[in-house]
Design a protein around this motif. Structure first.
Motif, short mmCIF file in Angstrom:
data_model
loop_
_atom_site.label_atom_id
_atom_site.label_comp_id
_atom_site.label_asym_id
_atom_site.label_seq_id
_atom_site.Cartn_x
_atom_site.Cartn_y
_atom_site.Cartn_z
N SER A 4 -81.85 32.10 16.90
CA SER A 4 -83.16 32.66 16.10
C SER A 4 -83.94 31.50 15.16
O SER A 4 -85.18 31.91 14.84
N GLY A 5 -83.41 30.29 15.09
CA GLY A 5 -84.07 29.39 14.27
C GLY A 5 -83.53 29.42 12.80
O GLY A 5 -83.89 28.55 12.25
N VAL A 6 -82.68 30.37 12.32
CA VAL A 6 -82.46 30.29 11.15
C VAL A 6 -81.12 29.34 10.92
O VAL A 6 -80.27 29.24 11.76
N THR A 7 -81.19 28.54 9.86
CA THR A 7 -80.18 27.49 9.50
C THR A 7 -79.03 28.29 8.80
O THR A 7 -79.15 28.85 7.82
N LYS A 13 -74.96 34.32 -0.26
CA LYS A 13 -75.02 35.45 0.69
C LYS A 13 -74.27 35.26 2.03
O LYS A 13 -74.53 34.48 2.48
N MET A 14 -73.40 36.28 2.19
CA MET A 14 -72.53 36.38 3.50
C MET A 14 -73.41 37.17 4.45
O MET A 14 -73.73 38.22 4.31
N LEU A 15 -73.42 36.38 5.79
CA LEU A 15 -74.56 37.11 6.81
C LEU A 15 -73.67 37.96 7.67
O LEU A 15 -74.29 38.87 8.26
N GLY A 16 -72.42 37.35 7.99
CA GLY A 16 -71.53 38.03 9.08
C GLY A 16 -70.52 37.54 9.17
O GLY A 16 -69.85 36.30 8.44
N PHE A 17 -69.62 37.85 10.18
CA PHE A 17 -68.43 37.06 10.55
C PHE A 17 -68.24 37.20 11.99
O PHE A 17 -68.45 38.11 12.86
N ILE A 41 -69.81 33.50 8.42
CA ILE A 41 -71.32 32.78 8.41
C ILE A 41 -72.03 33.18 7.03
O ILE A 41 -72.28 34.26 6.73
N TYR A 42 -72.66 32.31 6.36
CA TYR A 42 -73.20 32.36 4.96
C TYR A 42 -74.63 31.64 5.13
O TYR A 42 -74.92 30.87 6.09
N GLU A 43 -75.32 32.12 4.12
CA GLU A 43 -76.78 31.54 4.25
C GLU A 43 -76.52 30.04 3.78
O GLU A 43 -75.81 29.67 3.11
#
Length: 364
Positions: free
Chosen positions: A100-103, A137-141, A151-153
């Motif tokens: 998606s382009g997000v680092t 911020k935790m984005l997911g796992f 997965i973190y910011e």
């Protein structure tokens, strides 16, 4: 009948009688049912149903689509050492750019980081709900077999530890000349301290408070504006309403750990975090690592907290400031107040330490 013959017959009869008795006993012991009852075979271990699930993922940020293990393997080049940006508690951290382009920052946990999926899910659900500008911020796992990946910011400027001690991160050239001499000046350090204090105060005042248990410079990340973000909740544990959590695990980092943890207290408390935060305050102001002893004024080795306590008692405040910091336009009263707050936080008596909410008020 002669006595000798009678004795022989009696002995033979006794032998036959004992032989029959032993045969009966042996037969009883060989009975399969009785043997099973006496020595039940060990039960085979059955894995919990949740552990049999091979692949699972979740996202906590609505802006992100579901992140699959295959994509994480691809964007990290199968977790290449070239992409490692940190070595936090319980695992390595990699920089990755999603489709998606997000680092993002991807943390692959060590196999023994969590005892079971139930504990892992509970921890992730709690941490995924945390929304605060001073907390990473935790984005997911993702879960795939025994692999557990967070997965973190991604926070742009790396850790505070690097900016305090790694000259290359601070913008120095090969000759050692500062390219950006104003970075991490006194005002910037105060901003970082305030941000960490706000993040901890938020965690400590949740309905179910959270203790970090490993506050240190390498667990504070800095964004593009040098705002502080608390990271690495590998040692965080939820507290119950009595504000304590019994644990048999020694947690924390030497130099930052409160004395009650070191001397055998297995109770994780908010005052423990306050102590670690106070040590971090001293480190930020002095530029000295708390876990490395150094030569004291009398020639013997001393550690940071003890050294600062001695210097404060002699009112030698300005002498403690990081020698890399410019003293120009640095008000001595601000320095005195700063060390007064920090020394309150590192009091040996947990009951004397202020709360993090009080600390925020004093700093601001």
């Amino acid at each position: 009948m002669e006595p000798a013959l009678q004795a022989l017959l009696a002995a033979t009869g006794s032998f036959l009688f004992m032989t029959i008795i032993f045969a009966v006993i042996y037969a009883l012991c060989k009975d399969p049912k009785k043997h099973t009852r006496r020595h039940p075979p060990p039960r085979a271990r059955t894995a919990p149903a949740a552990e049999l699930s091979s692949i699972e993922s979740a996202t906590f940020d609505p802006a992100l689509t579901r992140i699959e293990i295959g994509e994480l393997a691809r964007v990290t080049r199968d977790f290449s050492p070239d992409l490692i940006i940190g070595d936090g508690s319980f695992g390595l951290v990699y920089r990755a750019k999603l489709a998606s382009g997000v680092t993002v920052a991807v943390k692959k946990l060590a196999p023994d980081a969590f005892q079971g999926l139930r504990e892992f899910h509970a921890e992730m659900e709690t941490l995924g709900k945390i929304q605060h500008p001073n907390i990473v911020k935790m984005l997911g796992f993702c879960i795939a077999g025994s692999d557990r990946i967070l997965i973190y910011e991604y926070v742009a400027k790396g850790s505070l530890d690097q900016w305090l001690y790694d000259m290359s991160s601070m913008g120095y050239d090969v000759a050692g000349t500062a390219k950006c001499p104003k970075l991490l000046d006194w005002e910037t350090r105060i901003k970082i301290v305030q941000g960490v204090a706000r993040g901890l105060a938020y965690m400590h005042t949740l309905y179910t408070p959270i203790i970090h248990r490993d506050i240190k410079a390498s667990n504070i990340l800095l964004d593009a504006e040098f705002g502080a973000h608390i990271a690495d909740f590998g040692l965080a544990r939820l507290m119950d309403r009595s504000h304590s959590h019994v644990s048999t695990q020694v947690a924390g980092t030497m130099g930052y750990m409160p004395p009650e943890y070191i001397y055998g207290c297995m109770m994780a408390t908010t005052p423990g975090d306050v102590y670690s935060f106070g040590v971090l305050m001293l480190e930020i102001a002095t530029g000295r690592r708390p876990n490395f002893p150094f030569a004291g004024g009398d020639g013997y080795e001393i550690r940071l907290v003890e050294w600062v306590t001695n210097m404060v008692s002699q009112k030698r405040y300005m002498e403690m400031i990081d020698p890399n910091l410019s003293r120009e336009n640095l008000p001595e009263n601000d320095v005195i107040n700063y060390f007064a707050i920090a020394t309150m936080c590192v009091s040996e008596d947990p009951k004397v330490r202020p709360t993090m909410s009080d600390v925020v008020g004093m700093l601001e």
